[in-house]
Design a protein around this motif. Structure first.
Motif, short mmCIF file in Angstrom:
data_model
loop_
_atom_site.label_atom_id
_atom_site.label_comp_id
_atom_site.label_asym_id
_atom_site.label_seq_id
_atom_site.Cartn_x
_atom_site.Cartn_y
_atom_site.Cartn_z
N THR A 1 0.84 -1.20 0.00
CA THR A 1 0.00 0.00 0.00
C THR A 1 0.87 1.24 0.00
OG1 THR A 1 -0.16 -0.02 2.40
CG2 THR A 1 -1.94 -1.10 1.21
N GLY A 2 0.33 2.30 -0.59
CA GLY A 2 1.05 3.56 -0.64
C GLY A 2 0.05 4.71 -0.73
N THR A 3 0.59 5.92 -0.86
CA THR A 3 -0.22 7.12 -0.92
C THR A 3 -0.17 7.70 -2.32
OG1 THR A 3 0.36 7.54 1.38
CG2 THR A 3 -0.56 9.39 0.14
N ASP B 1 3.42 7.00 -3.70
CA ASP B 1 4.55 7.05 -2.78
C ASP B 1 4.46 5.89 -1.80
OD1 ASP B 1 5.56 9.32 -3.94
OD2 ASP B 1 4.66 10.70 -2.49
N LEU B 2 5.52 5.08 -1.78
CA LEU B 2 5.57 3.95 -0.86
C LEU B 2 6.32 4.34 0.41
CD1 LEU B 2 6.32 0.90 -3.21
CD2 LEU B 2 4.11 1.83 -2.47
N PRO B 3 6.07 3.66 1.52
CA PRO B 3 6.78 3.96 2.77
C PRO B 3 8.29 3.83 2.64
CG PRO B 3 4.95 2.43 3.16
CD PRO B 3 5.08 2.59 1.68
N GLU B 4 8.77 3.08 1.65
CA GLU B 4 10.22 2.91 1.44
C GLU B 4 10.84 4.14 0.78
OE1 GLU B 4 7.89 0.73 0.60
OE2 GLU B 4 8.44 -1.25 1.39
N GLU C 1 -12.53 3.72 -11.63
CA GLU C 1 -13.24 4.66 -12.49
C GLU C 1 -12.49 5.98 -12.58
OE1 GLU C 1 -16.14 3.91 -14.16
OE2 GLU C 1 -15.69 1.90 -13.41
N VAL C 2 -12.50 6.58 -13.79
CA VAL C 2 -11.88 7.90 -13.93
C VAL C 2 -12.62 8.91 -13.06
CG1 VAL C 2 -10.97 7.52 -16.26
CG2 VAL C 2 -13.27 8.45 -15.98
N ASP C 3 -11.90 9.96 -12.68
CA ASP C 3 -12.47 11.05 -11.90
C ASP C 3 -12.93 10.63 -10.50
OD1 ASP C 3 -12.82 13.75 -11.85
OD2 ASP C 3 -14.88 13.71 -12.60
N THR C 4 -12.35 9.57 -9.97
CA THR C 4 -12.72 9.16 -8.61
C THR C 4 -11.52 9.14 -7.67
OG1 THR C 4 -12.41 6.80 -9.09
CG2 THR C 4 -14.63 7.71 -9.45
N PHE C 5 -10.30 9.25 -8.21
CA PHE C 5 -9.12 9.20 -7.35
C PHE C 5 -8.78 10.60 -6.85
CE2 PHE C 5 -8.72 5.22 -9.61
CZ PHE C 5 -8.20 4.37 -8.65
N LYS C 6 -8.26 10.66 -5.63
CA LYS C 6 -7.86 11.93 -5.05
C LYS C 6 -6.43 11.82 -4.54
CE LYS C 6 -12.37 13.60 -3.52
NZ LYS C 6 -13.20 12.56 -4.17
N CYS C 7 -5.69 12.93 -4.64
CA CYS C 7 -4.34 12.96 -4.10
C CYS C 7 -4.39 12.63 -2.61
CB CYS C 7 -3.71 14.33 -4.29
SG CYS C 7 -3.42 14.73 -6.00
N ASN C 8 -3.36 11.97 -2.13
CA ASN C 8 -3.18 11.60 -0.73
C ASN C 8 -4.06 10.45 -0.28
OD1 ASN C 8 -1.15 13.49 -0.20
ND2 ASN C 8 -2.69 15.09 0.05
N GLU C 9 -4.84 9.85 -1.17
CA GLU C 9 -5.60 8.70 -0.72
C GLU C 9 -4.72 7.46 -0.76
OE1 GLU C 9 -8.90 6.71 -2.90
OE2 GLU C 9 -8.59 8.28 -4.39
N THR C 10 -5.07 6.49 0.09
CA THR C 10 -4.31 5.26 0.17
C THR C 10 -4.74 4.32 -0.95
OG1 THR C 10 -4.17 5.52 2.56
CG2 THR C 10 -3.68 3.34 1.70
N VAL C 11 -3.75 3.77 -1.64
CA VAL C 11 -4.03 2.81 -2.71
C VAL C 11 -3.22 1.55 -2.45
CG1 VAL C 11 -4.71 4.44 -4.52
CG2 VAL C 11 -2.28 3.94 -4.17
N GLU C 12 -3.69 0.44 -3.01
CA GLU C 12 -3.00 -0.83 -2.80
C GLU C 12 -2.71 -1.51 -4.12
OE1 GLU C 12 -5.35 -3.48 -0.42
OE2 GLU C 12 -7.04 -3.46 -1.81
N LEU C 13 -1.68 -2.35 -4.06
CA LEU C 13 -1.23 -3.07 -5.25
C LEU C 13 -2.26 -4.08 -5.70
CD1 LEU C 13 1.32 -3.61 -7.09
CD2 LEU C 13 1.84 -5.48 -5.51
#
Ligand SMILES: [Zn+2]
Length: 145
Positions: free
Chosen positions: A68-70, A94-97, A108-120
């Protein structure tokens, strides 16, 4: 009877990721990206850079990266590269490493926001010249329970 000369079929393009990038176990257990740590100076890179850009070292140790990363930034693509079905989404994660990973985002397009947590995750990132899906790493929203 004349022997028919069968035209050799074209070999399919690579339909999966490079082995230095991603570990995706066949047993379905969780995949991870492969970080590469220089054995001489300790610098960690993804993807693998050889020789090491910091010390010119040539020996590396594989380090499994966080799943997971930001999301640092992302963009929706409506006019894509050839073979890419639009729209699709690219992002920097950005990964913790302390690594910033460039990847396609699944969702879906237009649904992601900066600083949200995403996973592989893994999924289709495009179609090769033989019309076969190219599978590789992507990131997606962390599943809501
Ligand atoms: Zn190094």
């Amino acid at each position: 009877m004349a022997k028919t000369q069968k035209k050799k079929e074209k070999e399919p393009d690579i339909t999966f990721f490079h082995d230095d990038l991603l570990h995706a176990p066949a047993d379905g257990s969780e995949a991870f990206l492969k970080g590469w740590k220089c054995k001489k100076c300790g610098q960690l890179d993804f993807p693998k850079l050889t020789p090491c850009p910091n010390c010119w070292g040539s020996e590396f140790e594989m380090v499994p990266l966080s799943r997971t990363g930001t999301l640092y930034s992302c963009t929706d693509i409506y006019i894509g590269a050839p073979g890419m079905k639009t729209p699709y989404i690219f992002g920097y994660i950005d990964l913790p490493e302390n690594l910033r990973i460039f990847a396609q985002l699944e969702g879906e397009v237009d649904t992601f926001k900066c600083n949200e947590t995403v996973e592989l995750t893994t999924g289709t990132i495009g179609i090769n010249n033989d019309g076969l899906p190219i599978t590789s790493y992507k990131f997606k929203k962390v599943s809501q329970q």
